[in-house]
Design a protein around this motif. Structure first.
Motif, PDB file in Angstrom:
ATOM      1  N   ARG A  51      37.004  75.219 -75.883  1.00 23.33           N
ATOM      2  CA  ARG A  51      35.921  74.326 -76.297  1.00 23.33           C
ATOM      3  C   ARG A  51      35.277  73.745 -75.054  1.00 23.33           C
ATOM      4  NH1 ARG A  51      34.957  69.009 -78.422  1.00 23.33           N
ATOM      5  NH2 ARG A  51      36.958  68.190 -77.738  1.00 23.33           N
ATOM      6  N   HIS A  52      33.963  73.936 -74.953  1.00 22.18           N
ATOM      7  CA  HIS A  52      33.190  73.436 -73.809  1.00 22.18           C
ATOM      8  C   HIS A  52      32.692  72.028 -74.149  1.00 22.18           C
ATOM      9  CE1 HIS A  52      30.284  74.831 -70.416  1.00 22.18           C
ATOM     10  NE2 HIS A  52      30.539  73.543 -70.312  1.00 22.18           N
ATOM     11  N   VAL A  84      41.864  74.713 -75.351  1.00 22.53           N
ATOM     12  CA  VAL A  84      41.620  74.439 -73.941  1.00 22.53           C
ATOM     13  C   VAL A  84      40.215  73.855 -73.833  1.00 22.53           C
ATOM     14  CG1 VAL A  84      41.335  75.468 -71.653  1.00 22.53           C
ATOM     15  CG2 VAL A  84      43.176  76.268 -73.179  1.00 22.53           C
ATOM     16  N   VAL A  85      40.120  72.655 -73.310  1.00 24.20           N
ATOM     17  CA  VAL A  85      38.819  72.002 -73.137  1.00 24.20           C
ATOM     18  C   VAL A  85      38.377  72.227 -71.703  1.00 24.20           C
ATOM     19  CG1 VAL A  85      37.560  69.822 -73.217  1.00 24.20           C
ATOM     20  CG2 VAL A  85      39.349  70.297 -74.910  1.00 24.20           C
ATOM     21  N   LYS A  86      37.139  72.696 -71.564  1.00 27.71           N
ATOM     22  CA  LYS A  86      36.606  72.995 -70.235  1.00 27.71           C
ATOM     23  C   LYS A  86      35.293  72.273 -70.030  1.00 27.71           C
ATOM     24  CE  LYS A  86      34.293  77.251 -71.737  1.00 27.71           C
ATOM     25  NZ  LYS A  86      32.926  77.228 -71.305  1.00 27.71           N
ATOM     26  N   ASN A  90      33.359  78.963 -66.717  1.00 25.59           N
ATOM     27  CA  ASN A  90      34.555  79.785 -66.687  1.00 25.59           C
ATOM     28  C   ASN A  90      35.731  79.022 -67.302  1.00 25.59           C
ATOM     29  OD1 ASN A  90      36.885  81.187 -65.970  1.00 25.59           O
ATOM     30  ND2 ASN A  90      36.310  81.447 -63.835  1.00 25.59           N
ATOM     31  N   ALA A  91      36.284  79.549 -68.386  1.00 22.43           N
ATOM     32  CA  ALA A  91      37.380  78.881 -69.100  1.00 22.43           C
ATOM     33  C   ALA A  91      38.654  78.779 -68.268  1.00 22.43           C
ATOM     34  CB  ALA A  91      37.671  79.621 -70.396  1.00 22.43           C
ATOM     35  N   PHE A  92      38.768  79.566 -67.210  1.00 26.25           N
ATOM     36  CA  PHE A  92      39.954  79.522 -66.353  1.00 26.25           C
ATOM     37  C   PHE A  92      39.813  78.506 -65.220  1.00 26.25           C
ATOM     38  CE2 PHE A  92      40.336  83.656 -68.365  1.00 26.25           C
ATOM     39  CZ  PHE A  92      41.698  83.780 -68.599  1.00 26.25           C
ATOM     40  N   LEU A  93      38.595  78.058 -64.957  1.00 29.39           N
ATOM     41  CA  LEU A  93      38.330  77.174 -63.824  1.00 29.39           C
ATOM     42  C   LEU A  93      38.697  75.725 -64.161  1.00 29.39           C
ATOM     43  CD1 LEU A  93      37.090  77.035 -60.961  1.00 29.39           C
ATOM     44  CD2 LEU A  93      34.894  76.577 -62.066  1.00 29.39           C
ATOM     45  N   SER A 124      35.756  86.643 -69.197  1.00 29.01           N
ATOM     46  CA  SER A 124      36.183  88.055 -69.179  1.00 29.01           C
ATOM     47  C   SER A 124      36.406  88.521 -67.747  1.00 29.01           C
ATOM     48  CB  SER A 124      35.143  88.937 -69.868  1.00 29.01           C
ATOM     49  OG  SER A 124      35.024  88.604 -71.235  1.00 29.01           O
ATOM     50  N   ARG A 125      35.479  88.200 -66.864  1.00 28.54           N
ATOM     51  CA  ARG A 125      35.618  88.604 -65.464  1.00 28.54           C
ATOM     52  C   ARG A 125      36.813  87.911 -64.797  1.00 28.54           C
ATOM     53  NH1 ARG A 125      31.390  91.560 -63.575  1.00 28.54           N
ATOM     54  NH2 ARG A 125      29.592  91.684 -64.973  1.00 28.54           N
ATOM     55  N   ALA A 126      36.999  86.627 -65.087  1.00 27.40           N
ATOM     56  CA  ALA A 126      38.141  85.912 -64.512  1.00 27.40           C
ATOM     57  C   ALA A 126      39.449  86.504 -65.029  1.00 27.40           C
ATOM     58  CB  ALA A 126      38.054  84.429 -64.852  1.00 27.40           C
ATOM     59  N   ALA A 127      39.496  86.815 -66.313  1.00 35.60           N
ATOM     60  CA  ALA A 127      40.711  87.411 -66.892  1.00 35.60           C
ATOM     61  C   ALA A 127      41.014  88.751 -66.225  1.00 35.60           C
ATOM     62  CB  ALA A 127      40.554  87.571 -68.400  1.00 35.60           C
TER      63      ALA A 127
END
Length: 185
Positions: A51-52, A84-86, A90-93, A124-127
């Motif tokens: 969730r952004h 995961v709240v971002k 990028n959801a991983f950042l 997708s790219r980070a994954a």
């Protein structure tokens, strides 16, 4: 719990009709994502919601504390499904997403969500960079038209370009029906 997880990115109210930033095809994409969500739950696969939230007073959408920033009710998390709240694309950042997935033994991701050309692309790219096997359900993602140097780019062209680029980068880009086979393991 297997090694495959479903990652649902930013399917939040503001992207749906009546929201502050409606995308083309959000309802159809959410319906396909919902089918994969039901399957993942039935198969006992891990489900992680992203969730952004934007915190600035001038946030164009997903403003903190607004209904538009909430996950759409058709895809609402169940008890035990992490959210995961971002604050970044990028959801991983600056999140615990990678640690959460690794802690669950996830090595393969089926990714759905929005926007194809922003948050889905970045996650997708980070994954892929982090070593995950990525399957992207193209018909369970949504985007919108863009403009570049005065050229209008319709949403289907944006979608096709993004999916082609992600496939070129190493993602397995398939329909939701094909992604279901990945969830079934």
């Amino acid at each position: 719990m297997g090694t495959t997880g479903l990652l649902i990115i930013d399917l939040q109210n503001d992207y749906f009709p009546g929201g502050r930033y409606t995308l083309d095809g959000t309802e159809a994409a959410a319906a396909k994502a919902g089918e994969l969500l039901a399957l993942a739950r039935a198969e006992g696969a891990s489900v992680v919601h992203v969730r952004h939230v934007m915190t600035g007073e001038d946030a164009p959408f997903f403003a903190k504390g607004t209904p538009g920033a909430e996950i759409h009710p058709d895809l609402a998390p169940r008890e035990g499904e992490p959210v995961v709240v971002k604050e970044a694309v990028n959801a991983f950042l600056r999140t615990d997403l990678d640690a959460l997935l690794r802690g669950r033994g996830i090595t393969r991701l089926v990714i759905v969500g929005a926007m194809s050309h922003m948050c889905v692309d970045a996650a997708s790219r980070a994954a892929l960079d982090l070593g995950y096997e990525v399957t992207l359900a193209h018909d369970a993602t949504a985007t919108l038209p863009l403009t570049f140097c005065g050229t209008e780019v319709p949403a289907p062209a944006v979608q096709a370009a993004m999916m082609a680029a992600l496939e070129f980068a190493g993602a397995n880009v398939v329909s939701a029906d094909e992604a279901a086979a990945v969830l079934r393991g």
